[in-house]
Design an enzyme around this catalytic site. Structure first.
Site, PDB file in Angstrom:
ATOM      1  N   ARG A 229       2.474  16.213 -11.614  1.00 36.62           N
ATOM      2  CA  ARG A 229       2.591  17.675 -11.631  1.00 36.62           C
ATOM      3  C   ARG A 229       4.011  18.027 -12.069  1.00 36.62           C
ATOM      4  NH1 ARG A 229      -1.965  18.339 -11.849  1.00 36.62           N
ATOM      5  NH2 ARG A 229      -3.388  19.350 -10.399  1.00 36.62           N
ATOM      6  N   HIS A 277      -0.365  19.141 -20.747  1.00 37.82           N
ATOM      7  CA  HIS A 277      -1.161  18.951 -19.523  1.00 37.82           C
ATOM      8  C   HIS A 277      -2.616  18.607 -19.870  1.00 37.82           C
ATOM      9  CE1 HIS A 277      -1.676  20.148 -15.011  1.00 37.82           C
ATOM     10  NE2 HIS A 277      -2.553  19.218 -15.365  1.00 37.82           N
TER      11      HIS A 277
HETATM   12  P1  NDP Z   1      -4.795  10.219  -4.821  1.00 39.59           P
HETATM   13  O1  NDP Z   1      -4.778  11.142  -3.674  1.00 39.59           O
HETATM   14  O2  NDP Z   1      -5.952   9.303  -5.007  1.00 39.59           O
HETATM   15  O3  NDP Z   1      -3.474   9.305  -4.810  1.00 39.59           O
HETATM   16  C1  NDP Z   1      -2.218   9.820  -4.480  1.00 39.59           C
HETATM   17  C2  NDP Z   1      -1.266   8.653  -4.291  1.00 39.59           C
HETATM   18  O4  NDP Z   1       0.041   9.175  -4.066  1.00 39.59           O
HETATM   19  C3  NDP Z   1      -1.620   7.785  -3.086  1.00 39.59           C
HETATM   20  O5  NDP Z   1      -1.364   6.432  -3.361  1.00 39.59           O
HETATM   21  C4  NDP Z   1      -0.642   8.292  -2.025  1.00 39.59           C
HETATM   22  O6  NDP Z   1      -0.316   7.327  -1.033  1.00 39.59           O
HETATM   23  C5  NDP Z   1       0.560   8.588  -2.879  1.00 39.59           C
HETATM   24  N1  NDP Z   1       1.470   9.518  -2.202  1.00 39.59           N
HETATM   25  C6  NDP Z   1       1.249  10.801  -1.872  1.00 39.59           C
HETATM   26  N2  NDP Z   1       2.320  11.320  -1.245  1.00 39.59           N
HETATM   27  C7  NDP Z   1       3.235  10.322  -1.188  1.00 39.59           C
HETATM   28  C8  NDP Z   1       4.548  10.224  -0.665  1.00 39.59           C
HETATM   29  N3  NDP Z   1       5.142  11.266  -0.046  1.00 39.59           N
HETATM   30  N4  NDP Z   1       5.189   9.045  -0.765  1.00 39.59           N
HETATM   31  C9  NDP Z   1       4.599   7.996  -1.364  1.00 39.59           C
HETATM   32  N5  NDP Z   1       3.366   8.018  -1.894  1.00 39.59           N
HETATM   33  C10 NDP Z   1       2.697   9.185  -1.806  1.00 39.59           C
HETATM   34  O7  NDP Z   1      -4.607  11.126  -6.116  1.00 39.59           O
HETATM   35  P2  NDP Z   1      -5.040  10.799  -7.622  1.00 39.59           P
HETATM   36  O8  NDP Z   1      -4.550   9.453  -7.972  1.00 39.59           O
HETATM   37  O9  NDP Z   1      -6.478  11.099  -7.828  1.00 39.59           O
HETATM   38  O10 NDP Z   1      -4.232  11.940  -8.421  1.00 39.59           O
HETATM   39  C11 NDP Z   1      -2.825  12.036  -8.304  1.00 39.59           C
HETATM   40  C12 NDP Z   1      -2.346  13.332  -8.933  1.00 39.59           C
HETATM   41  O11 NDP Z   1      -2.460  13.272 -10.352  1.00 39.59           O
HETATM   42  C13 NDP Z   1      -3.143  14.593  -8.591  1.00 39.59           C
HETATM   43  O12 NDP Z   1      -2.774  15.091  -7.327  1.00 39.59           O
HETATM   44  C14 NDP Z   1      -2.753  15.545  -9.719  1.00 39.59           C
HETATM   45  O13 NDP Z   1      -1.601  16.264  -9.361  1.00 39.59           O
HETATM   46  C15 NDP Z   1      -2.422  14.594 -10.864  1.00 39.59           C
HETATM   47  N6  NDP Z   1      -3.377  14.720 -11.959  1.00 39.59           N
HETATM   48  C16 NDP Z   1      -2.897  15.143 -13.191  1.00 39.59           C
HETATM   49  C17 NDP Z   1      -3.759  15.247 -14.248  1.00 39.59           C
HETATM   50  C18 NDP Z   1      -3.253  15.665 -15.589  1.00 39.59           C
HETATM   51  O14 NDP Z   1      -4.047  15.994 -16.472  1.00 39.59           O
HETATM   52  N7  NDP Z   1      -1.956  15.635 -15.830  1.00 39.59           N
HETATM   53  C19 NDP Z   1      -5.190  14.936 -14.135  1.00 39.59           C
HETATM   54  C20 NDP Z   1      -5.567  14.522 -12.815  1.00 39.59           C
HETATM   55  C21 NDP Z   1      -4.695  14.423 -11.777  1.00 39.59           C
HETATM   56  P3  NDP Z   1      -1.444   6.743  -0.027  1.00 39.59           P
HETATM   57  O15 NDP Z   1      -2.320   5.868  -0.899  1.00 39.59           O
HETATM   58  O16 NDP Z   1      -0.692   5.955   0.964  1.00 39.59           O
HETATM   59  O17 NDP Z   1      -2.163   7.937   0.514  1.00 39.59           O
HETATM   60  C1  OXD Z   2      -6.160  17.768 -12.339  1.00 40.09           C
HETATM   61  C2  OXD Z   2      -5.450  18.153 -13.572  1.00 40.09           C
HETATM   62  O1  OXD Z   2      -5.577  17.865 -11.255  1.00 40.09           O
HETATM   63  O2  OXD Z   2      -6.096  18.195 -14.648  1.00 40.09           O
HETATM   64  O3  OXD Z   2      -7.330  17.352 -12.440  1.00 40.09           O
HETATM   65  O4  OXD Z   2      -4.258  18.424 -13.536  1.00 40.09           O
END
Ligand code: NDP
Ligand code: OXD
Length: 314
Positions: A229, A277
């Site tokens: 993000r 994005h």
């Molecule tokens: P998940 O919830 O599956 O994974 C998030 C990961 O981040 C987990 O491993 C989590 O740790 C870790 N995490 C969260 N907070 C912390 C912290 N404070 N310190 C360390 N690690 C942390 O999310 P996704 O993988 O599905 O997606 C991640 C993000 O990608 C979404 O929230 C979105 O913002 C972004 N995204 C962007 C897109 C784009 O087009 N640019 C498309 C889709 C998503 P733990 O495993 O221990 O919980």
């Molecule tokens: C999502 C994105 O969160 O596209 O799926 O950013």
């Protein structure tokens, strides 16, 4: 009973047609046509207007139209109902494609060779590192981070990943917590960010973090790749780090302000790749099907999947 579709700027007709085909016989409303607030049972949302989801007395669940939920959780008047997000193999695969593409572009110096081609310059006198010489660190080891890690490891990169809770995965060096972050940053020639935006992660990609990245790696400096993000990054710090050499290059798919303002220096910086994005736009049919299946399962009495932990914020 109705379903509220609230995604300002999206093509409502296109989406409502898809949902109506998957959930026949339902009434769909939008923020503009919402008259009977007590009839709304589900909300399907992307950046819904603040306060819209409050005062819907029969609301049972909110479905994010994407993987992230920061755009919903930031509403101070959010009702206390489950929020489910998209976890979809199509979206995950597309993100890994984008991440692998950008790791390879930095590894293989695409910018340099594009310039050389424009200038008709034949300069092959180069010390080309291989993927196996390069250490990639992934911030976030969830649905997206895990898939990208596996694919980067398959390409030969030395991959590490960082998460909030302890994890393990074959072939990936796993780190967690504050101490784990230091150790991972110290060995990240390419830092990939796939974190969610939460109170704990906002602004994490800042000058202090860039200063902890290695400068001696095989790419001649650290590279930042962020598709999590825009709120995770401090763009002024990225530009300063590129100017000072703390960063060698960057690939950014997300921005503090989107669309990226025309006057941002990121557009023209020679070491920066900008994408709008769209690193992982999943197919609308896959998104609509995932949400429709959740609603049908919920109505059969089954638990919702991919429900967000509101305390953690993701
Ligand atoms: P998940 O919830 O599956 O994974 C998030 C990961 O981040 C987990 O491993 C989590 O740790 C870790 N995490 C969260 N907070 C912390 C912290 N404070 N310190 C360390 N690690 C942390 O999310 P996704 O993988 O599905 O997606 C991640 C993000 O990608 C979404 O929230 C979105 O913002 C972004 N995204 C962007 C897109 C784009 O087009 N640019 C498309 C889709 C998503 P733990 O495993 O221990 O919980
Ligand atoms: C999502 C994105 O969160 O596209 O799926 O950013």
């Amino acid at each position: 009973m109705s379903l509220l579709f609230a995604a300002p700027g999206w093509d409502e007709g296109f989406w409502l047609k898809r949902f109506a085909a998957l959930l026949p016989g339902r009434a769909f409303v939008t923020p503009q046509t919402l008259a009977d607030r007590a009839a709304v049972r589900y909300a399907i949302a992307w950046r819904p207007p603040r306060g819209l989801l409050a005062d819907l007395p029969r609301l049972e669940a909110i479905f994010s139209l994407g993987a992230g939920v920061d755009h919903i959780l930031s509403d101070p008047r959010l009702p206390d109902v489950p929020i489910a997000r998209i976890v979809d193999p199509d979206l995950t695969a597309r993100m890994s494609e984008w991440v692998a593409l950008h790791c390879l572009m930095h590894l293989r110096q695409t910018r340099r060779y594009e310039r050389q081609q424009r200038e008709r310059m034949w300069d092959d006198d180069d010390d080309q590192p291989a993927a196996r010489d390069v250490r990639v660190g992934i911030l976030g080891f969830g649905e997206l981070g895990r898939d990208a890690a596996g694919k980067l490891a398959a390409l030969g990169f030395q991959v590490a990943a960082w998460s909030a809770s302890a994890k393990s995965a074959p072939g990936i060096a796993c780190f967690d917590g504050a101490a784990g972050l230091e150790a991972m940053l110290a060995r990240a020639d390419i830092l990939v960010c796939l974190l969610p935006l939460t109170a704990a992660t906002r602004g994490i990609l800042n000058a202090s973090l860039f200063a902890r990245l290695p400068r001696e790696g095989r790419l001649g400096g650290a590279v930042l790749i962020n598709a999590g993000r825009g709120g995770l990054q401090v763009e002024a710090d990225i530009l300063a780090a590129l100017d000072s050499g703390a960063l060698k290059g960057a690939s950014l798919d997300v921005f503090e302000t989107e669309p990226l303002p025309k006057d941002s220096r990121l557009w023209t910086h020679p070491a920066v790749y900008v994408s709008p994005h769209n690193s992982a736009i999943s197919h609308p049919d896959a998104v609509a099907r995932a949400i429709a299946e959740q609603i049908q399962a919920h109505e059969r009495g089954e638990p919702l999947r991919n429900v967000v932990d509101r305390k953690k914020g993701y």
